[in-house]
Write a protein that holds these residues in place. Structure first.
Motif, PDB file in Angstrom:
ATOM      1  N   ASP A   1       0.812  -1.227   0.000  1.00 54.88           N
ATOM      2  CA  ASP A   1       0.000   0.000   0.000  1.00 54.88           C
ATOM      3  C   ASP A   1       0.842   1.273   0.000  1.00 54.88           C
ATOM      4  O   ASP A   1       0.308   2.376  -0.131  1.00 54.88           O
ATOM      5  CB  ASP A   1      -0.910   0.030   1.236  1.00 54.88           C
TER       6      ASP A   1
ATOM      7  N   LEU B   1       0.539   4.109  -2.609  1.00 60.55           N
ATOM      8  CA  LEU B   1      -0.643   4.985  -2.586  1.00 60.55           C
ATOM      9  C   LEU B   1      -0.413   6.221  -1.728  1.00 60.55           C
ATOM     10  O   LEU B   1      -1.168   7.185  -1.815  1.00 60.55           O
ATOM     11  CB  LEU B   1      -1.856   4.218  -2.042  1.00 60.55           C
TER      12      LEU B   1
ATOM     13  N   LEU C   1      -5.693   6.236 -10.333  1.00 62.26           N
ATOM     14  CA  LEU C   1      -6.079   5.368  -9.216  1.00 62.26           C
ATOM     15  C   LEU C   1      -7.484   4.803  -9.439  1.00 62.26           C
ATOM     16  O   LEU C   1      -8.378   5.514  -9.888  1.00 62.26           O
ATOM     17  CB  LEU C   1      -6.078   6.137  -7.887  1.00 62.26           C
ATOM     18  N   THR C   2      -7.672   3.533  -9.119  1.00 62.10           N
ATOM     19  CA  THR C   2      -9.012   2.947  -9.137  1.00 62.10           C
ATOM     20  C   THR C   2      -9.777   3.447  -7.901  1.00 62.10           C
ATOM     21  O   THR C   2      -9.187   3.995  -6.977  1.00 62.10           O
ATOM     22  CB  THR C   2      -8.942   1.407  -9.073  1.00 62.10           C
TER      23      THR C   2
ATOM     24  N   GLU D   1     -11.046   1.643  -5.621  1.00 58.79           N
ATOM     25  CA  GLU D   1     -10.543   0.878  -4.475  1.00 58.79           C
ATOM     26  C   GLU D   1      -9.248   1.494  -3.939  1.00 58.79           C
ATOM     27  O   GLU D   1      -9.067   1.647  -2.730  1.00 58.79           O
ATOM     28  CB  GLU D   1     -10.305  -0.584  -4.894  1.00 58.79           C
ATOM     29  N   GLN D   2      -8.356   1.902  -4.830  1.00 56.08           N
ATOM     30  CA  GLN D   2      -7.092   2.516  -4.388  1.00 56.08           C
ATOM     31  C   GLN D   2      -7.345   3.870  -3.725  1.00 56.08           C
ATOM     32  O   GLN D   2      -6.694   4.216  -2.744  1.00 56.08           O
ATOM     33  CB  GLN D   2      -6.142   2.675  -5.580  1.00 56.08           C
TER      34      GLN D   2
ATOM     35  N   ARG E   1      -8.462   3.242  -0.268  1.00 56.32           N
ATOM     36  CA  ARG E   1      -7.390   2.713   0.579  1.00 56.32           C
ATOM     37  C   ARG E   1      -6.298   3.735   0.855  1.00 56.32           C
ATOM     38  O   ARG E   1      -5.494   3.560   1.768  1.00 56.32           O
ATOM     39  CB  ARG E   1      -6.743   1.497  -0.117  1.00 56.32           C
ATOM     40  N   LYS E   2      -6.229   4.792   0.057  1.00 55.65           N
ATOM     41  CA  LYS E   2      -5.093   5.720   0.117  1.00 55.65           C
ATOM     42  C   LYS E   2      -4.946   6.370   1.497  1.00 55.65           C
ATOM     43  O   LYS E   2      -3.840   6.552   1.995  1.00 55.65           O
ATOM     44  CB  LYS E   2      -5.268   6.797  -0.966  1.00 55.65           C
TER      45      LYS E   2
END
Length: 349
Positions: A52, A55, A218-219, A221-222, A225-226
């Motif tokens: 991760d 990100l 970035l998707t 989901e990303q 999560r970032k």
């Protein structure tokens, strides 16, 4: 564990933003330099899986800029804190948070010190040393601690990391953003005085803010999560994501509803709260909030808590939402950042 070597871990919160990262690195370095004949090795741990790290764009930017390779960092999935604690070898200093998430409750007994700048949610008795002060950046508390230590411990790299972190966290020390305090300003000034070659505040802030808000490619989901904090009770787990684009733009992302559903399902979340922030040229923030859950009672509980909150009041105005399972709001109280909102949501759960 095999060599029965004690480890003193310095660890930030599970969002692992720049403040958490630099506070952990700088404080662990300071403790290593100043502890007389330490029994334990001081180890800064970044509280996310290594996968991760990419990100955390402002953090990767600053560490790269300062010549600190990612290969020299230790991430949460690379150290067995539970195993160390079970063997009686772990001491834990928490920076930039003071309540461990539910999944880490077993580690509470290992906490020997806390350094944090958010409102105290739970007291800790001795022997745990607690420093909780309402400053704009936890890096300010770390800087104060280092400056009170022996002269000569603070080097240029550590000073640059702390300086950049406070400047970013306090929105370039802008009073309009509602985060900076006189202690943050004093630390930045002291660091600049001691290291006149530090780059100017405007340049530091511009570069880091651009890196932080760079969500190119970035998707969904990303993006979720970032910058993620997780709240839970016995029944439900709800993440609170910081999102670095305007809420209307975020809600119009193609396939958003399916992405939210897949994100929650894959991680066992009952819903999620997204807090968006953007800044104008005077560094004044605009904040908006979205609450998503397919479970109407949970969504209502979270929305009602946010709407009726008084400490602080968020001054929410409902916004149109394209989805029945997503409630959207403009946040009139733009200085109430996520650290002020988390206790409201935690109490609601």
């Amino acid at each position: 564990v095999r060599q029965h070597r004690e480890i003193h871990v310095v660890m930030g919160n599970e969002a692992c933003d720049l403040d958490s990262t630099v506070s952990a690195l700088a404080l662990a370095y300071f403790l290593t330099q100043t502890s007389p004949a330490p029994k334990a090795a001081f180890v800064p741990v970044l509280n996310i899986p290594r996968a991760d790290f990419a990100l955390r764009t402002e953090t990767t930017f600053l560490l790269r800029d300062r010549g600190i390779p990612a290969s020299s960092l230790i991430f949460r999935d690379e150290i067995d804190l539970g195993g160390l604690h079970h063997a009686g070898l772990l001491s834990l200093t928490l920076v930039d948070h003071h309540v461990l998430p539910g999944a880490d409750a077993a580690l509470e007994e290992a906490v020997v010190e806390v350094l944090d700048h958010r409102p105290l949610e739970r007291a800790r008795g001795p022997p745990c040393q607690v420093t909780v002060e309402p400053v704009g950046s936890c890096a300010t508390l770390v800087t104060e601690r280092i400056l009170q230590g022996p002269p000569g411990v603070l080097d240029r790299t550590t000073a640059a990391l702390l300086h950049a972190t406070i400047v970013l966290d306090c929105i370039n020390l802008s009073p309009a953003a509602g985060k900076v305090t006189p202690r943050d300003v004093a630390c930045v000034s002291l660091l600049e005085e001691r290291f006149p070659e530090l780059p100017g505040r405007d340049a530091v802030f511009g570069a880091l803010q651009a890196a932080k808000f760079d969500i190119t490619g970035l998707t969904t989901e990303q993006m979720l999560r970032k910058d993620l904090k997780v709240l839970s009770n016995d029944d439900v787990v709800v993440p609170v994501s910081g999102i670095f684009e305007d809420l209307e733009t975020f809600l119009r992302r193609p396939g958003l509803l399916q992405d939210l559903e897949a994100f929650c399902q894959s991680r066992g979340y009952s819903g999620l709260v997204a807090m968006t922030v953007s800044f104008n040229e005077r560094h004044e923030p605009t904040r908006k909030i979205a609450v998503y859950s397919r479970q109407e009672p949970l969504r209502s509980t979270l929305c009602r808590a946010l709407e009726e909150a008084t400490t602080p009041s968020l001054l929410l105005q409902p916004l149109p939402s394209p989805w029945a399972s997503v409630a959207a709001y403009a946040q009139g109280n733009a200085v109430a950042a996520r650290k002020k909102v988390l206790p409201i949501l935690r109490a609601a759960l």
